[in-house]
Design a protein around this motif. Structure first.
Motif, PDB file in Angstrom:
ATOM      1  N   SER A   1      -2.208 -10.044  -0.300  1.00 23.86           N
ATOM      2  CA  SER A   1      -1.226 -11.114  -0.499  1.00 23.86           C
ATOM      3  C   SER A   1      -0.199 -11.081   0.632  1.00 23.86           C
ATOM      4  O   SER A   1       0.394 -10.040   0.923  1.00 23.86           O
ATOM      5  N   ALA A   2      -0.016 -12.252   1.270  1.00 24.93           N
ATOM      6  CA  ALA A   2       0.969 -12.367   2.355  1.00 24.93           C
ATOM      7  C   ALA A   2       1.919 -13.502   2.014  1.00 24.93           C
ATOM      8  O   ALA A   2       1.574 -14.395   1.233  1.00 24.93           O
TER       9      ALA A   2
ATOM     10  N   HIS B   1      10.558  -4.825  -0.965  1.00 25.20           N
ATOM     11  CA  HIS B   1      11.701  -5.704  -1.160  1.00 25.20           C
ATOM     12  C   HIS B   1      11.358  -6.670  -2.292  1.00 25.20           C
ATOM     13  O   HIS B   1      10.425  -6.400  -3.052  1.00 25.20           O
ATOM     14  N   ILE B   2      12.115  -7.749  -2.412  1.00 17.67           N
ATOM     15  CA  ILE B   2      12.022  -8.579  -3.623  1.00 17.67           C
ATOM     16  C   ILE B   2      10.596  -9.097  -3.856  1.00 17.67           C
ATOM     17  O   ILE B   2      10.145  -9.201  -4.991  1.00 17.67           O
ATOM     18  N   GLU B   3       9.876  -9.393  -2.762  1.00 13.92           N
ATOM     19  CA  GLU B   3       8.522  -9.961  -2.927  1.00 13.92           C
ATOM     20  C   GLU B   3       7.528  -8.947  -3.499  1.00 13.92           C
ATOM     21  O   GLU B   3       6.542  -9.334  -4.117  1.00 13.92           O
ATOM     22  N   THR B   4       7.756  -7.667  -3.262  1.00 15.20           N
ATOM     23  CA  THR B   4       6.854  -6.671  -3.858  1.00 15.20           C
ATOM     24  C   THR B   4       7.388  -6.238  -5.232  1.00 15.20           C
ATOM     25  O   THR B   4       6.658  -6.244  -6.218  1.00 15.20           O
TER      26      THR B   4
ATOM     27  N   ASP C   1       5.192  -7.160  -8.735  1.00 15.28           N
ATOM     28  CA  ASP C   1       5.159  -6.183  -9.839  1.00 15.28           C
ATOM     29  C   ASP C   1       5.516  -6.820 -11.184  1.00 15.28           C
ATOM     30  O   ASP C   1       4.875  -6.523 -12.199  1.00 15.28           O
ATOM     31  N   ILE C   2       6.535  -7.678 -11.198  1.00 15.91           N
ATOM     32  CA  ILE C   2       6.994  -8.218 -12.486  1.00 15.91           C
ATOM     33  C   ILE C   2       6.332  -9.575 -12.783  1.00 15.91           C
ATOM     34  O   ILE C   2       5.621  -9.726 -13.772  1.00 15.91           O
TER      35      ILE C   2
ATOM     36  N   LYS D   1      -2.450  -3.558 -10.506  1.00 11.23           N
ATOM     37  CA  LYS D   1      -1.588  -2.595  -9.800  1.00 11.23           C
ATOM     38  C   LYS D   1      -1.310  -3.117  -8.401  1.00 11.23           C
ATOM     39  O   LYS D   1      -1.971  -4.027  -7.915  1.00 11.23           O
ATOM     40  N   ARG D   2      -0.336  -2.459  -7.752  1.00 12.40           N
ATOM     41  CA  ARG D   2      -0.016  -2.822  -6.361  1.00 12.40           C
ATOM     42  C   ARG D   2      -0.146  -1.586  -5.482  1.00 12.40           C
ATOM     43  O   ARG D   2       0.278  -0.488  -5.875  1.00 12.40           O
ATOM     44  N   ALA D   3      -0.729  -1.770  -4.310  1.00 11.88           N
ATOM     45  CA  ALA D   3      -0.795  -0.662  -3.344  1.00 11.88           C
ATOM     46  C   ALA D   3       0.634  -0.329  -2.915  1.00 11.88           C
ATOM     47  O   ALA D   3       1.441  -1.232  -2.685  1.00 11.88           O
ATOM     48  N   PRO D   4       0.967   0.972  -2.817  1.00 14.04           N
ATOM     49  CA  PRO D   4       2.355   1.331  -2.483  1.00 14.04           C
ATOM     50  C   PRO D   4       2.758   0.825  -1.098  1.00 14.04           C
ATOM     51  O   PRO D   4       1.943   0.831  -0.175  1.00 14.04           O
TER      52      PRO D   4
END
Ligand code: FES
Length: 367
Positions: free
Chosen positions: A189-190, A269-272, A277-278, A293-296
């Motif tokens: 995701s970009a 930052h806010i986008e991650t 996440d939320i 899940k999200r890659a760190p």
């Protein structure tokens, strides 16, 4: 180190949005001086809520400073002939701004400087805007002759960056059940771009795809993946497919395991922390994706700090002033600052900014 920046406190949200919506290089609006503040004012309460939900502010300055110090330390070791190295942060919409960095550089007696974008993939709306603002700030401060510049304007295929990304993907995959890992969908995701920017020839989509193809070569070609774009606002057409539509579609198709990989951000930052996440986490749950899940993010990753140092060391060794692509202007671009470099350290002639021409407004109806 050039980046967007982010409000560190809730009170900093409004001025951040004011500057963001005033920047016609990222967001050309009709009647910008009037409409920009109007939209910023309207969005402030909602955006404040999002920052409140992630702890009250953006961690981007904290991570950029940590990464900068790690980079400078590595550079002293791997490029002693150009030592000592120092890092300065120049954010576009929150302090420290370009003028803060330039003043400090002058006070420290710096002569040779590298403008290093922290956006791995180039876009005129991000790296382009930050560089243009850097040159304008140098002129405002009377420092246009103070430094010899070169520019690292993109690094979408740097091996250290790809290695850091692959490491983050592998760490993310570890949190899925071992027997389902091989079928887990990687969702790259970009941040999206308005199609008007894409159509004028912006390099960003091609560079995002190049990064994804290259990192998949490290992760393993058998792993399924998709590319999508997040954070679009307003009714104008944006580059897609959108991340939320892709998540809905994956849910419909019965995909139960999804790992989101932020491919264009170098720290949280806010986008991650909020959007992926939320917001996307709730959406994924609603459409039946069991493990989302999200890659760190790279944040304090030593691999990434070393990668940053290697990007700079290779640039210094190459003797290049900038990439060949930086000299290419978008079709129809009339921005006098685009693709200029003040006092280039090597080779290129100094390009004097021309008279500014108002660009066509493309965000009519935003918000
Ligand atoms: Fe792309 Fe000016 S907008 S070069």
């Amino acid at each position: 180190m050039l980046n967007l920046g982010g409000p560190e406190t809730l009170d900093a949200v409004r001025p951040f949005l004011m500057r963001l919506f005033a920047d016609h290089e990222i967001m050309p609006l009709p009647f910008q001086r009037w409409l920009g503040p109007f939209i910023a004012e309207r969005r402030t309460p909602k955006v404040r809520e999002r920052y409140a939900a992630i702890g009250g502010g953006s961690p981007i300055l904290h991570w950029t400073r940590l990464q900068g110090q790690g980079m400078a330390d590595w550079l002293d070791r791997i490029s002693p002939e150009t030592a000592p190295h120092r890092f300065y942060v120049a954010f576009r919409y929150t302090p420290p701004f370009a003028e803060d960095a330039l003043r400090q550089m002058a006070a420290d007696g710096v002569r040779r400087a590298v403008a290093f974008t922290q956006y791995p993939q180039f876009s005129c709306t991000t790296t382009g805007s930050s560089l243009n603002e850097l040159w304008r700030a140098a002129e405002r401060e009377g420092l246009e002759d103070a430094f010899h510049w070169s520019v690292i304007d993109r690094w979408p295929l740097h091996p250290g960056f790809l290695q850091s990304l692959a490491e983050s993907i592998r760490a993310g995959l570890e949190s899925f059940p071992a027997e389902e890992r091989g079928q887990t969908m990687l969702l790259f995701s970009a941040h999206s771009l308005p199609m008007s920017v894409v159509k004028r020839g912006d390099a960003y989509p091609a560079e995002i795809e190049a990064t994804v193809q290259a990192v998949m070569g490290l992760v393993g070609r058998q792993q399924p993946y998709r590319i999508c774009y997040q954070s679009s606002v307003g009714p104008v057409p944006w580059l897609g497919p959108s991340t939320d539509d892709t998540i809905r579609e994956l849910g419909k198709q019965g995909q139960r395991n999804v790992l989101v990989v932020p491919v264009a951000f170098t720290s949280d930052h806010i986008e991650t922390l909020h959007e992926i996440d939320i917001e996307y986490g709730e959406l994924a749950h609603a459409v039946g994706i069991r493990n989302f899940k999200r890659a760190p993010a790279f944040n304090g990753s030593p691999t990434f700090q070393r990668a940053l140092a290697e990007v700079v060391a290779a640039h210094l060794r190459s003797g290049e002033t900038c990439s060949a692509q930086y000299g290419q202007r978008c079709k129809g671009c009339s921005n006098p600052y685009c693709q200029t470099i003040l006092q280039p350290a090597m080779g290129l002639p100094q390009v004097a900014p021309q008279e500014e021409v108002q660009e066509e407004a493309t965000y009519a109806g935003l918000d």
